[in-house]
Write a protein that holds these residues in place. Sequence first.
Motif, PDB file in Angstrom:
ATOM      1  N   ASN A 248     -16.772  50.834 -44.588  1.00  0.00           N
ATOM      2  CA  ASN A 248     -17.510  50.595 -43.346  1.00  0.00           C
ATOM      3  C   ASN A 248     -16.870  51.356 -42.185  1.00  0.00           C
ATOM      4  OD1 ASN A 248     -19.296  49.627 -41.488  1.00  0.00           O
ATOM      5  ND2 ASN A 248     -18.650  47.488 -41.610  1.00  0.00           N
ATOM      6  N   ARG A 249     -17.029  52.654 -42.207  1.00  0.00           N
ATOM      7  CA  ARG A 249     -16.378  53.532 -41.223  1.00  0.00           C
ATOM      8  C   ARG A 249     -16.937  53.360 -39.823  1.00  0.00           C
ATOM      9  NH1 ARG A 249     -13.737  55.544 -38.157  1.00  0.00           N
ATOM     10  NH2 ARG A 249     -12.799  57.612 -38.032  1.00  0.00           N
ATOM     11  N   TYR A 250     -18.170  52.916 -39.704  1.00  0.00           N
ATOM     12  CA  TYR A 250     -18.818  52.859 -38.399  1.00  0.00           C
ATOM     13  C   TYR A 250     -18.847  51.453 -37.791  1.00  0.00           C
ATOM     14  CZ  TYR A 250     -20.333  57.569 -39.567  1.00  0.00           C
ATOM     15  OH  TYR A 250     -20.363  58.900 -39.902  1.00  0.00           O
ATOM     16  N   LYS A 251     -18.050  50.551 -38.299  1.00  0.00           N
ATOM     17  CA  LYS A 251     -18.061  49.200 -37.753  1.00  0.00           C
ATOM     18  C   LYS A 251     -17.453  49.167 -36.351  1.00  0.00           C
ATOM     19  CE  LYS A 251     -13.672  47.694 -39.858  1.00  0.00           C
ATOM     20  NZ  LYS A 251     -13.061  46.742 -40.811  1.00  0.00           N
ATOM     21  N   ARG A 252     -17.914  48.216 -35.542  1.00  0.00           N
ATOM     22  CA  ARG A 252     -17.359  48.027 -34.201  1.00  0.00           C
ATOM     23  C   ARG A 252     -16.496  46.779 -34.211  1.00  0.00           C
ATOM     24  NH1 ARG A 252     -19.368  45.497 -29.193  1.00  0.00           N
ATOM     25  NH2 ARG A 252     -21.364  45.070 -30.205  1.00  0.00           N
ATOM     26  N   PRO A 253     -15.182  46.943 -34.031  1.00  0.00           N
ATOM     27  CA  PRO A 253     -14.292  45.774 -34.046  1.00  0.00           C
ATOM     28  C   PRO A 253     -14.626  44.803 -32.922  1.00  0.00           C
ATOM     29  CG  PRO A 253     -13.047  47.823 -34.215  1.00  0.00           C
ATOM     30  CD  PRO A 253     -14.438  48.196 -33.835  1.00  0.00           C
ATOM     31  N   ALA A 254     -14.305  43.550 -33.127  1.00  0.00           N
ATOM     32  CA  ALA A 254     -14.513  42.537 -32.107  1.00  0.00           C
ATOM     33  C   ALA A 254     -13.772  42.906 -30.825  1.00  0.00           C
ATOM     34  CB  ALA A 254     -14.036  41.180 -32.622  1.00  0.00           C
ATOM     35  N   GLY A 255     -14.445  42.776 -29.706  1.00  0.00           N
ATOM     36  CA  GLY A 255     -13.825  43.060 -28.419  1.00  0.00           C
ATOM     37  C   GLY A 255     -13.968  44.487 -27.945  1.00  0.00           C
ATOM     38  N   VAL A 256     -14.499  45.378 -28.799  1.00  0.00           N
ATOM     39  CA  VAL A 256     -14.646  46.788 -28.442  1.00  0.00           C
ATOM     40  C   VAL A 256     -16.040  47.021 -27.859  1.00  0.00           C
ATOM     41  CG1 VAL A 256     -14.752  49.148 -29.343  1.00  0.00           C
ATOM     42  CG2 VAL A 256     -12.983  47.573 -30.163  1.00  0.00           C
TER      43      VAL A 256
END
Length: 289
Positions: free
Chosen positions: A271-279
């Motif tokens: 999952n290279r394109y995931k957005r981490p929490a808080g970003v």
Amino acid sequence: MTVDFLFRVLARFPLAWLHRLGGLAGWLTWRFSPKYARRLEENLTRALGRKDPAILRAAIREAGRQALELPYVWLRPQDEVLARVVRVEGAELLERARADGASVLLLTPHLGCFELCAQYCSMHGPITVLFRQPRKAALGPLMEAGRARGNVRVAPADVSGVRRLLKALRGGEMVGMLPDQAPGEGEGVWAPFFGKFAWTMTLAARLSEVKGVRVIMLWTERLPRGAGYVLRLSEPAEPIVGSLEERCAAINRAIERLILACPQQYLWGYNRYKRPAGVEPAPAEGGAQ
């Protein structure tokens, strides 16, 4: 059956058998995990710019082979594992750097048998690699033991680990990492990756700024029917220079070039394109060139 026991049983199998089983495992995972299958196909299609059924089928098989070869790579004796590297291309880059006493930053994407890269480089001197605990906790001790052999040292993915990496480079040693690993909040910037913004680790770019460091890209191609591996080292096609964001983008472009040389062996299901929490959300996709 524990993960440790299963890995030790599988490590006894010949590499060709593990790759056959891995091909089957790749198809089973594809068949019974729709979310994984969708992500794999979408990421591959985006990178190629088209649908390619032949490469897709190969990528499904190779993902399973990458997983099933891990017991062999981690648990067999190091000299036995390295003997499966039948050819090395670009070895003079590393040899020259070591002869010059230069520190080396080795960047390896999730391509082919990436676990072999640090093991090979360790034959040329001490190398420190970043170690991030896997999501499956049971794999942690196996992964750490499999990597921390011979001249390979592991550094945790925290502030103390970053200090170890810096110390190694400033001491003229080698450091290895997977620069396409999705970082957490505060550890990355948005940078283009195959035409779409990906939350990209800044650590590799920061380490490339260490005075006198030489950046070498490398990956290990998995040969058919368990015939072994070919390890390839190369210089980045463009200098890793400029601002932090420019360096991250340049590293992503260097990774793209390696992947497109053998797209079927990249872990497209990651999952290279995931957005981490808080970003914050990525910029508009039209800005990714």
